[in-house]
Design an enzyme around this catalytic site. Structure first.
Site, PDB file in Angstrom:
ATOM      1  N   SER A  65     -59.973  48.277 -36.870  1.00 35.53           N
ATOM      2  CA  SER A  65     -59.857  49.039 -35.678  1.00 35.53           C
ATOM      3  C   SER A  65     -60.598  50.328 -35.898  1.00 35.53           C
ATOM      4  O   SER A  65     -61.874  50.740 -36.286  1.00 35.53           O
ATOM      5  CB  SER A  65     -58.789  48.975 -34.811  1.00 35.53           C
ATOM      6  OG  SER A  65     -59.027  49.180 -33.675  1.00 35.53           O
TER       7      SER A  65
ATOM      8  N   ASP B  15     -64.513  52.021 -29.767  1.00 41.20           N
ATOM      9  CA  ASP B  15     -64.255  52.582 -31.105  1.00 41.20           C
ATOM     10  C   ASP B  15     -64.987  51.226 -32.087  1.00 41.20           C
ATOM     11  O   ASP B  15     -65.493  50.405 -31.470  1.00 41.20           O
ATOM     12  CB  ASP B  15     -62.512  52.223 -31.247  1.00 41.20           C
ATOM     13  CG  ASP B  15     -62.016  50.920 -31.046  1.00 41.20           C
ATOM     14  OD1 ASP B  15     -62.694  50.125 -30.330  1.00 41.20           O
ATOM     15  OD2 ASP B  15     -60.850  50.536 -31.507  1.00 41.20           O
TER      16      ASP B  15
ATOM     17  N   ASP C  70     -64.427  48.689 -33.561  1.00 38.71           N
ATOM     18  CA  ASP C  70     -64.295  47.026 -33.457  1.00 38.71           C
ATOM     19  C   ASP C  70     -64.361  46.608 -32.046  1.00 38.71           C
ATOM     20  O   ASP C  70     -64.703  45.287 -31.374  1.00 38.71           O
ATOM     21  CB  ASP C  70     -63.124  46.156 -34.060  1.00 38.71           C
ATOM     22  CG  ASP C  70     -62.003  46.679 -33.305  1.00 38.71           C
ATOM     23  OD1 ASP C  70     -61.757  47.819 -32.870  1.00 38.71           O
ATOM     24  OD2 ASP C  70     -61.022  45.804 -33.365  1.00 38.71           O
TER      25      ASP C  70
ATOM     26  N   ASP D  81     -62.645  47.133 -29.199  1.00 37.44           N
ATOM     27  CA  ASP D  81     -61.794  46.663 -28.083  1.00 37.44           C
ATOM     28  C   ASP D  81     -61.124  47.864 -27.546  1.00 37.44           C
ATOM     29  O   ASP D  81     -60.327  47.524 -26.372  1.00 37.44           O
ATOM     30  CB  ASP D  81     -60.387  45.786 -29.010  1.00 37.44           C
ATOM     31  CG  ASP D  81     -59.957  46.785 -30.017  1.00 37.44           C
ATOM     32  OD1 ASP D  81     -60.369  47.856 -30.324  1.00 37.44           O
ATOM     33  OD2 ASP D  81     -58.823  46.414 -30.680  1.00 37.44           O
TER      34      ASP D  81
END
Length: 574
Positions: free
Chosen positions: A164, A312, A314, A316
């Site tokens: 992440s 961010d 990734d 999500d």
């Protein structure tokens, strides 16, 4: 030292990665006891967040051996019996779980971090070698695409290789179950036990590229079609957006989502547009961190944008900034959550609708739900809990959020992704901003409207990092025995020990302090971080509704500051 050397030698003998083999050989040749102990005296624990840690050799690092062991443990759990029944609804029209009467199936996704693709391929090899069916994402893609794909394909589980918004040297391994949501206990413990039983990874049967299915772009198209059900409304699409994916994988999917919904293409920060696992323009690739959005707001200023949006790495999470007097203002996760919730409830129907947030997020969502006559639930921290919250068996969840910039937005058909989705949230924020712009208003005006209607809910935080985690346990014990009598001039009227499972929630290590004073009410939630050596505190001050919102915000800011100062002293960790 002999035990460390033996453990390192055993690891070296099975490690398929030349880079970590070279790292380990160098440490052994140098007799670097401290470095060997750091890698071999502990191991990354598999929990409800899967695995996450620094890249490197040894069981306390993310590497190919750690990943292959995790994949073998997951395979063993899937093959040991029928998967646990889902506790979240499957999306309408999705196929039955692939393991029903056949081989269990797993879909694997990965981002653009160092090692992510290699870890995904190793996972595919181990799972197919164990006899499972595997689908592999066609390229680095956002986490919400993987979470969507689990239900869409009828898979029994999903794996997302990502850390992440962690630093560049980290990677991670997130596991989803067949309901499309992140795993919870007891699954995490069952998989962890299975991982412990795995032998040498060089003795595992492995499949090859022909043994798994590499998905094509139709999986991205299916995800984008699912976003068609978001409550964007049929209003205007005239909104100018400056955007950054923070060197992550969100740009291409977000562009396609905006085009499909009829929005103008966003202006993109050129220095941060392409995936780069070194994240060279930011100290920390988290839009919550100071400075992370500087290039995006500078672009917004140059382009005279209505809105700045960041995902961010990734994709999500979703961060939002808006023009304000004196520069750009970052909206908090609670502010974006309140705006999105009210937008969703105005564009959906039915008293079976459910909105969910966590015990550390603002209490405003409960007020909004009551005003709209819909169901409301609080969960423990994290989307793994948000997506399992229920108040009744027929609940239809249309929105969930947490203060850490995570949102799951849905329409009358429910939420398309049972996890936080930064792409869907960005679309909905753009629609909300476009509707406000049509009426010559801004998101800040809408926040003021909510303050007048529901009272001003101002939130803040205090986070204390320590070197020794034992200090956190000591602080929690001390607070339980002798909680402060007052904070910021407000009396501590009640203390809820969340370890007792307050309000029907599962037990968790945390305290909730209710404060009373001359004006409004306040609340503090204190809990240890689950991933870092931090004690995290979440503050909220609620002031009565009134017309002078600016004055109320100033008073609330002062109240938060004084509570934070007294709390820092009470923690005794400074």
């Amino acid at each position: 030292m002999d035990e460390l050397r033996e453990a390192a030698a055993a690891w070296l003998a099975q490690d398929p990665d030349p880079d970590t083999r070279a790292e380990l050989k160098t440490l052994l040749d140098a007799d670097d006891t401290a470095a060997l102990a750091d890698r071999f005296a502990a191991r990354l624990e598999f929990g409800t967040a899967g695995l996450r840690g620094e890249l490197g050799a040894g069981p306390n690092r993310m590497n190919r051996v750690t990943v292959m062991r995790a994949a073998a443990g997951l395979a063993a759990r899937l093959l040991s019996g029928p998967p646990a029944p889902p506790t979240a609804d499957r999306s309408p029209g999705t196929p039955e779980r692939s393991g029903a009467g056949g081989r269990p199936g797993v879909v694997i996704g990965y981002d653009a971090r160092h090692g992510s693709e290699r870890f995904a391929l190793d996972t595919a090899a181990v799972l197919t070698g164990a006899g499972l069916r595997v689908w592999l994402m066609p390229r680095p893609l956002p986490t919400p695409v993987l979470a969507f794909a689990v239900r869409h394909l009828g898979a029994d589980a999903g794996v997302m290789v990502t850390a992440s918004h962690n630093p560049p040297r980290d990677n991670g391994y997130k596991v989803y179950w067949g309901d499309g949501a992140q795993i919870l206990a007891p699954l995490d413990a069952e998989i962890s036990v299975a991982i412990d039983a795995v032998g040498r990874v060089d003795e595992l049967p492995l499949g090859g590229p022909g043994d798994w299915t590499v998905l094509d772009e139709s999986i991205v198209e299916a995800y984008l079609r699912a976003l068609d059900g978001l409550p964007l409304g049929d209003g205007p699409r005239d909104v100018s957006v400056a955007y950054t994916p923070l060197h992550g994988v969100g740009l291409e999917v977000l562009r396609r989502a905006f085009e499909r919904a009829g929005f103008p293409p966003p202006q993109v920060v050129p220095e941060q547009a392409r995936p780069d696992p070194d994240f060279p323009t930011v100290a920390f690739p988290n839009p919550e961190e100071p400075g992370a959005m500087d290039l995006a707001t500078a672009l917004g200023e140059r382009q005279d944008a209505d809105l700045v949006i960041a995902n961010d790495p990734d994709a999500d999470r979703c961060a939002v900034a808006v023009p304000a007097a004196g520069g750009w203002r970052m909206l908090t996760g609670d502010e974006v959550g309140a705006l999105l919730a009210e937008h969703v409830l105005r564009h959906t129907h039915g008293d079976d609708r459910l909105v969910v947030t966590t015990i550390v997020s603002s209490s405003l969502l409960g007020r909004i739900a009551a005003e709209h006559g819909v169901r409301f639930a609080e969960s423990l921290t994290g989307f793994k809990w948000i997506m399992k919250a229920r108040t009744a068996p027929d609940d239809r969840q249309v929105f969930g959020y947490e203060e850490a910039l995570g949102y799951s937005v849905g329409g009358d058909g429910g939420v398309p992704v049972l996890d936080k989705d930064g792409i869907g949230a960005a679309l909905t924020v753009a629609a909300l901003a476009a509707q406000a712009k049509r009426d010559s208003r801004t998101l800040l005006d809408l926040l003021d409207d909510q303050a007048r209607r529901y009272g001003l809910h101002a939130t803040g935080a205090l986070s204390v990092r320590v070197r020794d985690r034992a200090l956190i346990a000591d602080a929690m014990t001390r607070l339980r025995r002798t909680p402060p009598a007052s904070l910021g001039g407000r009396a501590v009227a009640r203390v809820d020990d969340l370890a007792a499972g307050d309000g029907g929630l599962p037990p968790t290590d945390g305290l909730r302090l209710h404060l009373t004073g001359a004006e409004g009410r306040a609340r503090v939630v204190i809990r240890p971080s689950g991933t870092e050596p931090k004690l995290k505190c979440y503050l909220e001050v609620v002031l009565p509704p009134g017309d002078d919102v600016d004055a109320a915000r100033a008073r609330a800011t002062t109240a938060l500051d004084t509570i934070r100062t007294d709390l820092d002293t009470a923690l005794g960790l400074g």
